[in-house]
Design an enzyme around this catalytic site. Structure first.
Site, PDB file in Angstrom:
ATOM      1  N   GLN A 199       0.820  -1.171  -0.147  1.00 16.48           N
ATOM      2  CA  GLN A 199       0.084  -0.046   0.019  1.00 16.48           C
ATOM      3  C   GLN A 199       0.798   1.391  -0.045  1.00 16.48           C
ATOM      4  O   GLN A 199       0.371   2.372  -0.541  1.00 16.48           O
ATOM      5  CB  GLN A 199      -0.970  -0.027   1.175  1.00 16.48           C
ATOM      6  CG  GLN A 199      -1.775  -1.229   1.215  1.00 16.48           C
ATOM      7  CD  GLN A 199      -2.743  -1.260  -0.109  1.00 16.48           C
ATOM      8  OE1 GLN A 199      -3.633  -0.402  -0.225  1.00 16.48           O
ATOM      9  NE2 GLN A 199      -2.284  -2.282  -0.663  1.00 16.48           N
ATOM     10  N   HIS A 204       1.848   2.729  -3.175  1.00 20.83           N
ATOM     11  CA  HIS A 204       0.748   3.595  -4.144  1.00 20.83           C
ATOM     12  C   HIS A 204       0.731   5.066  -4.120  1.00 20.83           C
ATOM     13  O   HIS A 204       0.717   5.567  -5.353  1.00 20.83           O
ATOM     14  CB  HIS A 204      -0.642   3.416  -3.425  1.00 20.83           C
ATOM     15  CG  HIS A 204      -1.487   1.957  -3.968  1.00 20.83           C
ATOM     16  ND1 HIS A 204      -1.926   1.975  -5.301  1.00 20.83           N
ATOM     17  CD2 HIS A 204      -1.918   0.949  -3.477  1.00 20.83           C
ATOM     18  CE1 HIS A 204      -2.631   0.911  -5.492  1.00 20.83           C
ATOM     19  NE2 HIS A 204      -2.318   0.298  -4.214  1.00 20.83           N
ATOM     20  N   GLU A 213      -9.141   0.909   5.489  1.00 17.92           N
ATOM     21  CA  GLU A 213      -9.534   0.382   4.043  1.00 17.92           C
ATOM     22  C   GLU A 213      -9.413  -1.038   4.024  1.00 17.92           C
ATOM     23  O   GLU A 213     -10.296  -1.667   3.666  1.00 17.92           O
ATOM     24  CB  GLU A 213      -8.982   1.242   3.093  1.00 17.92           C
ATOM     25  CG  GLU A 213      -9.272   0.819   1.537  1.00 17.92           C
ATOM     26  CD  GLU A 213      -8.515   1.466   0.767  1.00 17.92           C
ATOM     27  OE1 GLU A 213      -8.792   1.564  -0.502  1.00 17.92           O
ATOM     28  OE2 GLU A 213      -7.330   1.933   1.082  1.00 17.92           O
ATOM     29  N   HIS A 214      -8.218  -1.389   4.250  1.00 21.59           N
ATOM     30  CA  HIS A 214      -7.905  -3.039   4.272  1.00 21.59           C
ATOM     31  C   HIS A 214      -7.459  -3.237   5.765  1.00 21.59           C
ATOM     32  O   HIS A 214      -6.635  -2.708   6.116  1.00 21.59           O
ATOM     33  CB  HIS A 214      -6.772  -3.020   3.209  1.00 21.59           C
ATOM     34  CG  HIS A 214      -7.110  -2.762   1.753  1.00 21.59           C
ATOM     35  ND1 HIS A 214      -6.495  -1.488   1.473  1.00 21.59           N
ATOM     36  CD2 HIS A 214      -7.577  -3.161   0.903  1.00 21.59           C
ATOM     37  CE1 HIS A 214      -6.992  -1.215   0.105  1.00 21.59           C
ATOM     38  NE2 HIS A 214      -7.587  -2.306  -0.350  1.00 21.59           N
ATOM     39  N   ASP A 267      -7.188  -7.105  -4.358  1.00 24.94           N
ATOM     40  CA  ASP A 267      -7.235  -5.976  -5.212  1.00 24.94           C
ATOM     41  C   ASP A 267      -7.255  -6.393  -6.783  1.00 24.94           C
ATOM     42  O   ASP A 267      -7.879  -5.826  -7.606  1.00 24.94           O
ATOM     43  CB  ASP A 267      -5.784  -5.440  -5.177  1.00 24.94           C
ATOM     44  CG  ASP A 267      -5.794  -4.206  -4.278  1.00 24.94           C
ATOM     45  OD1 ASP A 267      -6.664  -3.756  -3.920  1.00 24.94           O
ATOM     46  OD2 ASP A 267      -4.238  -3.666  -4.406  1.00 24.94           O
ATOM     47  N   HIS A 314     -53.464  17.620   3.326  1.00 23.57           N
ATOM     48  CA  HIS A 314     -53.005  16.213   3.582  1.00 23.57           C
ATOM     49  C   HIS A 314     -54.260  15.598   4.156  1.00 23.57           C
ATOM     50  O   HIS A 314     -54.731  14.400   3.645  1.00 23.57           O
ATOM     51  CB  HIS A 314     -51.925  16.014   4.317  1.00 23.57           C
ATOM     52  CG  HIS A 314     -50.441  16.191   3.787  1.00 23.57           C
ATOM     53  ND1 HIS A 314     -50.167  17.316   3.113  1.00 23.57           N
ATOM     54  CD2 HIS A 314     -49.528  15.510   3.480  1.00 23.57           C
ATOM     55  CE1 HIS A 314     -49.106  17.372   2.561  1.00 23.57           C
ATOM     56  NE2 HIS A 314     -48.592  16.019   2.792  1.00 23.57           N
TER      57      HIS A 314
END
Length: 424
Positions: A251, A254, A319-320, A353, A412
């Site tokens: 990661q 990235h 996230e992971h 992934d 109504h």
């Protein structure tokens, strides 16, 4: 990569990149120009930002065929198998319309309808992302979306990477356009002479793409504003330091703002992983990016107890999340917040992934506390269905009218009472 205790942990939540005021104004200007001038504006911005002049925005059949011919046959088979895995997983998410009839004849239900058209943004830049094609297109196809429009920035040679075109070709996506950045988002949101407007835009991108998605939200739907990628590994002494270090770096490479965290109750493992991370950085091709990431956003958190380690993971809401312990399923029920959970030493994050099947478009920056991965449900809308019977109206009209008058809405109340009197 720092080793700290739970008590030294400050929030890992990183501010979402809101862009500068100049960037926001630039994006707003681009959107307005695309709305006014369509293809002409898109081509001008493509020439300015991507350094290529295009005669046509749409990828041709010949370009698809050349991409297919250029790719290694074994890689084609790998992509096809990955696509099949992803499709099989997402087919299990399909929701169906339902209707319930009560004894008085009232029918209540929910109608599921796929979106008419979806736009998929596939990023370009320093890497090629056929996986982004699969993860955004396949759930839309499974949901039943009839029109899928894909945009991705061209290189200076005016071409799209072969891997991206091959992925689109495998899925049968024909509406692919050579356009990126804020101009691509504007084209998808409002349409041009060549690019059809869509109902929803999904897919990650740079700060200009993120800002543009914010601007057009409301006119169209969007998936999310994604932050930098992140991973947390929860591990005990049974885990191997080289494997954990490799996963953390997967990661970190990235983005310099990516976050890589190990949570453990073992000081020995913490020290081994720290050493191994720096060792593996020595020959990593994207070492400069990964090194900056682990220095700024990487850490190893040593907890006093295992309960404290679980609490730390839930606080991070990653996230992971990888759980590499002697019995990872034992801890699964205690995890409340994570985008995707990888159990055991053979479930390295890249398995998800690319190949396993679940979607890799995941909530980042702590938003796993309240949001979920991209699913088939993101590409459908749900309509409530109400068919009241005459008997039910007679039974409940007075209650409904009284409820309406409590809110001060006389019309109504009368709308219901008029039917009660007529259908006695």
């Amino acid at each position: 990569m720092k080793i700290i205790s739970k008590s030294d942990l400050v929030s890992l939540k990183r501010s979402v990149d809101q862009g500068t005021e100049a960037q926001r104004k630039s994006v707003q200007s681009i959107i307005e120009q695309v709305k006014l001038h369509g293809d002409r504006a898109v081509k001008e911005y493509t020439e300015r930002f991507d350094k290529t002049a295009l005669d046509s925005l749409q990828v041709t059949r010949e370009e698809f065929e050349k991409a297919y011919e250029a790719m290694d046959g074994e890689f084609v088979e790998i992509l096809q198998e990955a696509a099949d895995n992803i499709r099989t997983f997402h087919e299990k998410q399909i929701s169906h319309s339902w209707f319930d009839t009560s004894i008085d004849g009232t029918i209540l239900g929910q109608k599921i309808t796929p979106l008419d058209a979806v736009g998929v943004y596939v990023p370009g830049g320093t890497a090629t992302y056929p996986s982004s094609v699969f993860m955004n297109v396949i759930p839309a196809q499974v949901a039943g979306v009839e029109k899928i429009v894909m945009v991705t920035p061209p290189g200076e040679d005016g071409k799209i990477p072969d891997g991206v075109l091959l992925a689109a070709h495998i899925l049968g996506v024909e509406n692919v356009y050579k356009v990126g950045g804020a101009q691509a988002i504007a084209a998808l949101a409002y349409g041009t002479e060549t690019i059809s407007a869509v109902d929803k835009i999904t897919g990650p991108g740079n700060v200009f793409v993120a800002l543009a998605k914010r601007e057009v939200f409301g006119d169209v739907d969007i998936d999310m504003i994604a932050g930098p990628s992140e991973i947390t590994v929860l591990a005990d002494d049974t885990a191997l330091a080289p494997e954990i270090a490799a996963d953390l770096l997967s990661q970190a490479e990235h983005d310099a703002r990516s976050s890589s965290v190990l949570v453990t109750a073992s000081e020995d493992l913490a020290e081994k992983v720290q050493t191994e991370v720096h060792h593996q950085l020595e020959d990593l091709p994207r070492a400069d990016i990964a090194r900056q990431s682990v220095e700024d956003y990487g850490m190893i958190i040593v907890c006093d107890t295992w309960d404290e380690a679980i609490e730390t993971v839930n606080d991070i809401a990653p996230e992971h999340l990888e759980i590499i312990t002697s019995d990872p399923f034992q801890h699964l029920g205690k995890i409340k917040h994570a985008g995707a959970i990888f159990l055991g030493p053979y479930s390295s994050e890249p398995v998800g992934d690319y190949f396993a099947g679940p979607n890799h478009v995941l909530p980042t920056n702590g938003t796993a506390r309240f949001s979920s991965p991209l699913t088939v449900d993101d590409f459908v809308k749900k309509s409530s269905v109400i068919s009241y019977s005459r008997e039910a109206l007679q039974t409940n009209a007075d209650k409904i009218a009284r409820f309406a008058r409590l809110e001060g809405l006389e019309a109504h109340a009368r709308a219901v009472e008029s039917r009660k009197e007529r259908w006695k």
